[in-house]
Design a protein around this motif. Structure first.
Motif, PDB file in Angstrom:
ATOM      1  N   ARG A  55       9.314  -1.551  16.289  1.00  0.00           N
ATOM      2  CA  ARG A  55       8.376  -2.215  17.177  1.00  0.00           C
ATOM      3  C   ARG A  55       8.011  -1.302  18.329  1.00  0.00           C
ATOM      4  O   ARG A  55       6.872  -1.196  18.744  1.00  0.00           O
ATOM      5  CB  ARG A  55       9.015  -3.496  17.697  1.00  0.00           C
ATOM      6  CG  ARG A  55       8.025  -4.476  18.274  1.00  0.00           C
ATOM      7  CD  ARG A  55       8.738  -5.566  19.008  1.00  0.00           C
ATOM      8  NE  ARG A  55       9.475  -5.029  20.141  1.00  0.00           N
ATOM      9  CZ  ARG A  55      10.142  -5.792  20.992  1.00  0.00           C
ATOM     10  NH1 ARG A  55      10.210  -7.082  20.812  1.00  0.00           N
ATOM     11  NH2 ARG A  55      10.776  -5.250  22.011  1.00  0.00           N
ATOM     12  N   LYS A  56       9.025  -0.618  18.856  1.00  0.00           N
ATOM     13  CA  LYS A  56       8.762   0.289  19.976  1.00  0.00           C
ATOM     14  C   LYS A  56       7.835   1.423  19.555  1.00  0.00           C
ATOM     15  O   LYS A  56       6.946   1.826  20.288  1.00  0.00           O
ATOM     16  CB  LYS A  56      10.094   0.864  20.498  1.00  0.00           C
ATOM     17  CG  LYS A  56      10.682   0.008  21.593  1.00  0.00           C
ATOM     18  CD  LYS A  56      11.663   0.760  22.456  1.00  0.00           C
ATOM     19  CE  LYS A  56      12.824   1.281  21.680  1.00  0.00           C
ATOM     20  NZ  LYS A  56      14.013   1.540  22.505  1.00  0.00           N
ATOM     21  N   GLU A  57       8.053   1.912  18.306  1.00  0.00           N
ATOM     22  CA  GLU A  57       7.214   3.000  17.829  1.00  0.00           C
ATOM     23  C   GLU A  57       5.779   2.542  17.652  1.00  0.00           C
ATOM     24  O   GLU A  57       4.836   3.281  17.900  1.00  0.00           O
ATOM     25  CB  GLU A  57       7.740   3.523  16.486  1.00  0.00           C
ATOM     26  CG  GLU A  57       8.886   4.522  16.648  1.00  0.00           C
ATOM     27  CD  GLU A  57       9.602   4.771  15.343  1.00  0.00           C
ATOM     28  OE1 GLU A  57       9.042   4.435  14.281  1.00  0.00           O
ATOM     29  OE2 GLU A  57      10.723   5.292  15.378  1.00  0.00           O
ATOM     30  N   MET A  58       5.627   1.277  17.193  1.00  0.00           N
ATOM     31  CA  MET A  58       4.291   0.782  16.939  1.00  0.00           C
ATOM     32  C   MET A  58       3.556   0.481  18.237  1.00  0.00           C
ATOM     33  O   MET A  58       2.337   0.565  18.298  1.00  0.00           O
ATOM     34  CB  MET A  58       4.356  -0.478  16.070  1.00  0.00           C
ATOM     35  CG  MET A  58       4.341  -0.131  14.585  1.00  0.00           C
ATOM     36  SD  MET A  58       4.958  -1.402  13.495  1.00  0.00           S
ATOM     37  CE  MET A  58       4.015  -2.804  13.964  1.00  0.00           C
ATOM     38  N   ALA A  59       4.305   0.130  19.286  1.00  0.00           N
ATOM     39  CA  ALA A  59       3.677  -0.253  20.554  1.00  0.00           C
ATOM     40  C   ALA A  59       3.007   0.953  21.205  1.00  0.00           C
ATOM     41  O   ALA A  59       3.383   2.089  20.988  1.00  0.00           O
ATOM     42  CB  ALA A  59       4.714  -0.834  21.484  1.00  0.00           C
ATOM     43  N   GLY A  84       0.827  -1.208   0.000  1.00  0.00           N
ATOM     44  CA  GLY A  84       0.000   0.000   0.000  1.00  0.00           C
ATOM     45  C   GLY A  84       0.854   1.248   0.000  1.00  0.00           C
ATOM     46  O   GLY A  84       2.056   1.182   0.271  1.00  0.00           O
ATOM     47  N   PRO A  85       0.254   2.382  -0.296  1.00  0.00           N
ATOM     48  CA  PRO A  85       1.020   3.620  -0.459  1.00  0.00           C
ATOM     49  C   PRO A  85       1.729   4.051   0.828  1.00  0.00           C
ATOM     50  O   PRO A  85       2.767   4.691   0.794  1.00  0.00           O
ATOM     51  CB  PRO A  85      -0.030   4.634  -0.898  1.00  0.00           C
ATOM     52  CG  PRO A  85      -1.345   4.047  -0.522  1.00  0.00           C
ATOM     53  CD  PRO A  85      -1.176   2.565  -0.531  1.00  0.00           C
ATOM     54  N   ARG A  86       1.157   3.699   1.985  1.00  0.00           N
ATOM     55  CA  ARG A  86       1.805   4.144   3.215  1.00  0.00           C
ATOM     56  C   ARG A  86       2.958   3.223   3.614  1.00  0.00           C
ATOM     57  O   ARG A  86       3.777   3.570   4.454  1.00  0.00           O
ATOM     58  CB  ARG A  86       0.797   4.204   4.350  1.00  0.00           C
ATOM     59  CG  ARG A  86      -0.182   5.328   4.163  1.00  0.00           C
ATOM     60  CD  ARG A  86      -1.044   5.528   5.384  1.00  0.00           C
ATOM     61  NE  ARG A  86      -2.197   6.334   5.029  1.00  0.00           N
ATOM     62  CZ  ARG A  86      -2.131   7.650   4.872  1.00  0.00           C
ATOM     63  NH1 ARG A  86      -1.002   8.297   5.078  1.00  0.00           N
ATOM     64  NH2 ARG A  86      -3.185   8.341   4.514  1.00  0.00           N
ATOM     65  N   GLY A  87       2.988   2.051   3.062  1.00  0.00           N
ATOM     66  CA  GLY A  87       4.116   1.161   3.322  1.00  0.00           C
ATOM     67  C   GLY A  87       4.271   0.792   4.773  1.00  0.00           C
ATOM     68  O   GLY A  87       5.337   0.944   5.349  1.00  0.00           O
ATOM     69  N   GLY A  88       3.210   0.323   5.415  1.00  0.00           N
ATOM     70  CA  GLY A  88       3.312  -0.118   6.798  1.00  0.00           C
ATOM     71  C   GLY A  88       4.381  -1.190   6.921  1.00  0.00           C
ATOM     72  O   GLY A  88       4.521  -2.033   6.043  1.00  0.00           O
ATOM     73  N   SER A  89       5.155  -1.134   8.010  1.00  0.00           N
ATOM     74  CA  SER A  89       6.325  -2.008   8.134  1.00  0.00           C
ATOM     75  C   SER A  89       5.959  -3.474   8.001  1.00  0.00           C
ATOM     76  O   SER A  89       6.614  -4.237   7.298  1.00  0.00           O
ATOM     77  CB  SER A  89       6.997  -1.798   9.481  1.00  0.00           C
ATOM     78  OG  SER A  89       7.495  -0.503   9.538  1.00  0.00           O
ATOM     79  N   GLY A  95      24.944  -5.433   7.406  1.00  0.00           N
ATOM     80  CA  GLY A  95      23.589  -4.909   7.308  1.00  0.00           C
ATOM     81  C   GLY A  95      22.587  -5.560   8.241  1.00  0.00           C
ATOM     82  O   GLY A  95      21.696  -4.872   8.761  1.00  0.00           O
ATOM     83  N   ALA A  96      22.720  -6.866   8.467  1.00  0.00           N
ATOM     84  CA  ALA A  96      21.700  -7.554   9.255  1.00  0.00           C
ATOM     85  C   ALA A  96      21.568  -6.992  10.671  1.00  0.00           C
ATOM     86  O   ALA A  96      20.449  -6.787  11.141  1.00  0.00           O
ATOM     87  CB  ALA A  96      21.968  -9.053   9.269  1.00  0.00           C
ATOM     88  N   PRO A  97      22.691  -6.719  11.381  1.00  0.00           N
ATOM     89  CA  PRO A  97      22.526  -6.132  12.715  1.00  0.00           C
ATOM     90  C   PRO A  97      21.787  -4.794  12.673  1.00  0.00           C
ATOM     91  O   PRO A  97      20.942  -4.516  13.536  1.00  0.00           O
ATOM     92  CB  PRO A  97      23.963  -5.941  13.192  1.00  0.00           C
ATOM     93  CG  PRO A  97      24.763  -6.915  12.422  1.00  0.00           C
ATOM     94  CD  PRO A  97      24.091  -7.019  11.089  1.00  0.00           C
ATOM     95  N   ILE A  98      22.085  -3.977  11.646  1.00  0.00           N
ATOM     96  CA  ILE A  98      21.384  -2.695  11.529  1.00  0.00           C
ATOM     97  C   ILE A  98      19.906  -2.927  11.278  1.00  0.00           C
ATOM     98  O   ILE A  98      19.036  -2.255  11.839  1.00  0.00           O
ATOM     99  CB  ILE A  98      22.016  -1.843  10.410  1.00  0.00           C
ATOM    100  CG1 ILE A  98      23.444  -1.463  10.802  1.00  0.00           C
ATOM    101  CG2 ILE A  98      21.173  -0.614  10.107  1.00  0.00           C
ATOM    102  CD1 ILE A  98      24.129  -0.574   9.824  1.00  0.00           C
ATOM    103  N   TYR A 135      13.675  -3.469  15.814  1.00  0.00           N
ATOM    104  CA  TYR A 135      13.462  -3.265  17.250  1.00  0.00           C
ATOM    105  C   TYR A 135      12.886  -1.872  17.503  1.00  0.00           C
ATOM    106  O   TYR A 135      11.927  -1.690  18.249  1.00  0.00           O
ATOM    107  CB  TYR A 135      14.799  -3.449  17.969  1.00  0.00           C
ATOM    108  CG  TYR A 135      14.698  -3.349  19.468  1.00  0.00           C
ATOM    109  CD1 TYR A 135      14.040  -4.339  20.193  1.00  0.00           C
ATOM    110  CD2 TYR A 135      15.254  -2.274  20.149  1.00  0.00           C
ATOM    111  CE1 TYR A 135      13.943  -4.253  21.568  1.00  0.00           C
ATOM    112  CE2 TYR A 135      15.157  -2.179  21.520  1.00  0.00           C
ATOM    113  CZ  TYR A 135      14.505  -3.165  22.234  1.00  0.00           C
ATOM    114  OH  TYR A 135      14.400  -3.076  23.577  1.00  0.00           O
ATOM    115  N   ARG A 136      13.475  -0.891  16.816  1.00  0.00           N
ATOM    116  CA  ARG A 136      13.020   0.481  17.010  1.00  0.00           C
ATOM    117  C   ARG A 136      11.596   0.665  16.483  1.00  0.00           C
ATOM    118  O   ARG A 136      10.762   1.315  17.098  1.00  0.00           O
ATOM    119  CB  ARG A 136      13.970   1.440  16.296  1.00  0.00           C
ATOM    120  CG  ARG A 136      14.292   2.664  17.130  1.00  0.00           C
ATOM    121  CD  ARG A 136      15.335   3.513  16.485  1.00  0.00           C
ATOM    122  NE  ARG A 136      14.978   3.899  15.129  1.00  0.00           N
ATOM    123  CZ  ARG A 136      15.806   4.533  14.310  1.00  0.00           C
ATOM    124  NH1 ARG A 136      17.017   4.841  14.729  1.00  0.00           N
ATOM    125  NH2 ARG A 136      15.441   4.875  13.114  1.00  0.00           N
TER     126      ARG A 136
END
Lengths: 279, 327
Positions: free
Chosen positions: B323-327, B133-138, B311-314, B320-321
């Motif tokens: 998820r915190k924003e979504m919570a 979708g246009p908003r590109g939800g994670s 790249g994977a650790p980033i 993680y970040r």
């Protein structure tokens, strides 16, 4: 009930395999390209039941026409077991699990090593004669091989340097079948001077800077691969353009069969061309 | 800003020279560069011009393309997790490339290979944007990416396994992880047209993406056509990722790592992030390609292995970040 039949079947397999060691095996199945060819050369009438499917591929197999007369197998334990062989011929690189499975089912399996020299070719023919109970035929083949090999051997004053270059940039060293074919044909293997006396992956850069007098490449298989794209790299193309070069199909080079002598013979005209181009 | 661009350009230049002087043949740096520039008929010039130069040029083209595509997608979707490799665009491009090679299309048409890779990338990016979708939800973005990557990877393996060539099936690794070993100028010429086209398209996105940071309504009010931005993004991304993947395989995480590192340095402004990410991507791939030659010179260590290690650790940190924003 079903389990009982299975066990009975396994026992029958074991019993059938037991006397095979003593006398010549009557039902032989080969599942490796190289043992296929040795067996087709040496086995008696009706002794060989099946050869591997790749033996029918004229690029890989020197005996593709002969192989077409035999039912093909794909090296799977199940299909081989159903042929009820009393001897299975396999190569060192045949899947270990398949060989173990066949042995567990009570079938005798002879594993042949990879031939690394022209002398190995002789030894393997004799070995094949022994396991098939066809020592006389093997001895006859070996005698013919020795005669033809002796006729090919001549003292050469000058050995032009040649680089063998295969898919993925692999090259062969002196102590390999391909290396011995090259030496027997009167060339010097450029891989030694390049620092790859035992073969292996020779980078394109090293090939270019080694500047052998001729480059011998394998002939690509159909379909595309990155591994073989290297044989069409501008550096290889330029080297081939600037000097006499050859490309040969794998079939006479990969297996320890008398056909290696044909590979040596076919290198003769290339050597003559190199020598006349660079007196 | 200009200082950042100049510094990145200097870094790319230095790494480019470093890449040219690194190789198994063991030629001195001065000698090799002289052979490259002056040139004679000798083998040294052949090595420099046909082996090392194309490798370095391709590293720049591929790296800049992936960095640019990553920055553009993240700007459009306003989501730092968007990246061509992770959301399956590179994987679909690889599928297109493999089909072109195995059907013989690549051999009969010089642009057959990049064209099919572009078609694959187009399908991939189109699917992802349609699904996310246009908003590109994670969540939808990552899930769509996983599905497309898995499908494209499976089909690539299938095509390679069906190939009559005995070596093809062993090259699944190359198409999934990417490598620049043994490439030639031919590959540069194959990749160049579509790469330049894609760069030109993506470079026009700066203003639109800046406006989008204010929200879609505000962007529309500013006279930005969202439809047009979307089309340009899809076409541009497919062009650059298709061309890059056709010659170097799918190299992941470049488009994720580079914008992530550079974003704070440009004040999070998409129009400034685009050129910086292009240069940063070129530097990263050049460095990774030098590293694979230093770590395991005798074997073809895949580029994607190194970029994934960085790249994977980033990526995990970003999840993680988020998820915190979504919570």
């Amino acid at each position: 009930m079903r389990r009982g039949r299975l066990i009975a079947g396994l026992c029958a397999g074991l019993l059938a395999a037991a006397p095979a060691a003593a006398e010549a095996p009557a039902r032989v199945v080969s599942m490796n390209l190289c043992t296929d060819q040795l067996a087709m050369l040496i086995a008696g009438e009706g002794q060989l039941l099946s050869v591997s499917a790749v033996a029918r591929d004229p690029r890989s197999s020197a005996m593709a026409e002969e192989a077409a007369d035999y039912p093909a197998n794909h090296g799977r334990a199940e299909e081989i077991y159903l042929l009820q062989p009393d001897l299975v011929l396999a190569g060192r690189f045949t899947t270990r699990a398949t060989v173990d499975m066949l042995r567990r089912l009570g079938i005798a399996v002879e594993v042949f090593e990879l031939a690394r020299s022209l002398d190995d070719v002789r030894a393997q023919m004799l070995e094949m004669g022994r396991v098939l109970g066809r020592e006389e035929e093997a001895a006859r083949r070996v005698a013919a091989f020795d005669r033809r090999r002796a006729a090919l051997a001549e003292e050469v004053a000058h050995r032009p340097s040649a680089a063998l270059y295969y898919a993925n940039g692999h090259t062969a060293g002196d102590r390999s079948l391909a290396g011995e074919i090259l030496l027997a044909a009167g060339f010097e293997n450029a891989a030694r001077a390049a620092g790859f006396p035992d073969g292996g992956r020779m980078p394109l850069e090293v090939l270019a800077l080694t500047s052998p007098e001729t480059v011998i490449t394998s002939r690509p298989y159909p379909g595309a691969s990155r591994a073989e794209a290297i044989l069409d790299h501008p550096v290889v193309r330029e080297m081939r353009r600037a000097r006499v070069s050859g490309s040969f199909a794998d079939r006479d080079w990969v297996c320890g069969t008398p056909y290696v002598l044909r590979a040596i013979e076919e290198l003769g005209p290339l050597r003559d061309a190199v020598l006349s181009a660079d007196p | 800003m200009t200082r950042l661009i100049a510094a990145l350009a200097a870094l790319v230049g230095a790494l480019f020279l470093g890449s040219l002087t690194l190789g198994p043949a063991g030629i001195g740096p001065g000698e090799s560069l002289r052979a490259l520039v002056l040139g004679d008929a000798g083998p040294l010039t052949l090595v420099m011009r046909e082996i090392r130069l194309p490798r370095a040029i391709l590293a720049v083209l591929v790296g800049a393309s992936l960095g640019l595509a990553g920055a553009a997608m993240q700007g459009y979707l306003r989501n730092p997790l968007a990246e061509p490799g992770l959301i399956g665009v590179s994987g679909s491009a690889a599928l297109g490339a493999v089909i072109a090679l195995q059907t013989g299309l690549a051999a009969s048409l010089w642009f057959g290979l990049p064209l099919m890779a572009l078609a694959g990338a187009l399908a991939g990016v189109g699917l992802v944007l349609a699904l996310a979708g246009p908003r590109g939800g994670s969540l939808t973005l990552i899930l769509a990416g996983i599905a497309i990557s898995a499908l494209a990877g499976a089909l690539t393996s299938l095509v390679l396994n069906l190939s009559p060539n005995p070596f093809a099936a062993n090259e699944i690794m190359f198409w999934m992880m990417g490598s620049l070993a043994d490439r030639s100028m031919t590959h540069v010429w194959i990749a160049l047209p579509f790469t330049l086209l894609g760069w030109a398209l993506l470079a026009t996105l700066g203003r639109g993406l800046d406006a989008l940071t204010l929200g879609e309504d505000a962007a529309s009010a500013l006279g930005v056509s969202l439809r047009r931005v979307r089309l340009t993004l899809v076409a541009g991304t497919a062009s650059v990722v298709g061309a890059a993947t056709a010659v170097a395989g799918a190299i992941g995480f470049v488009g994720l790592v580079v914008p992530h590192i550079l974003r704070p340095l440009v004040g999070a402004q998409p129009s400034r992030l685009l050129p910086a990410s292009a240069l940063g991507g070129a530097a990263l791939v050049l460095a990774a390609d030098m590293a694979v030659r230093l770590i395991l010179p005798a074997r073809d260590l895949k580029l994607g292995v190194l970029t994934a290690l960085v790249g994977a650790p980033i990526f995990l940190h970003l999840i993680y970040r988020t998820r915190k924003e979504m919570a």
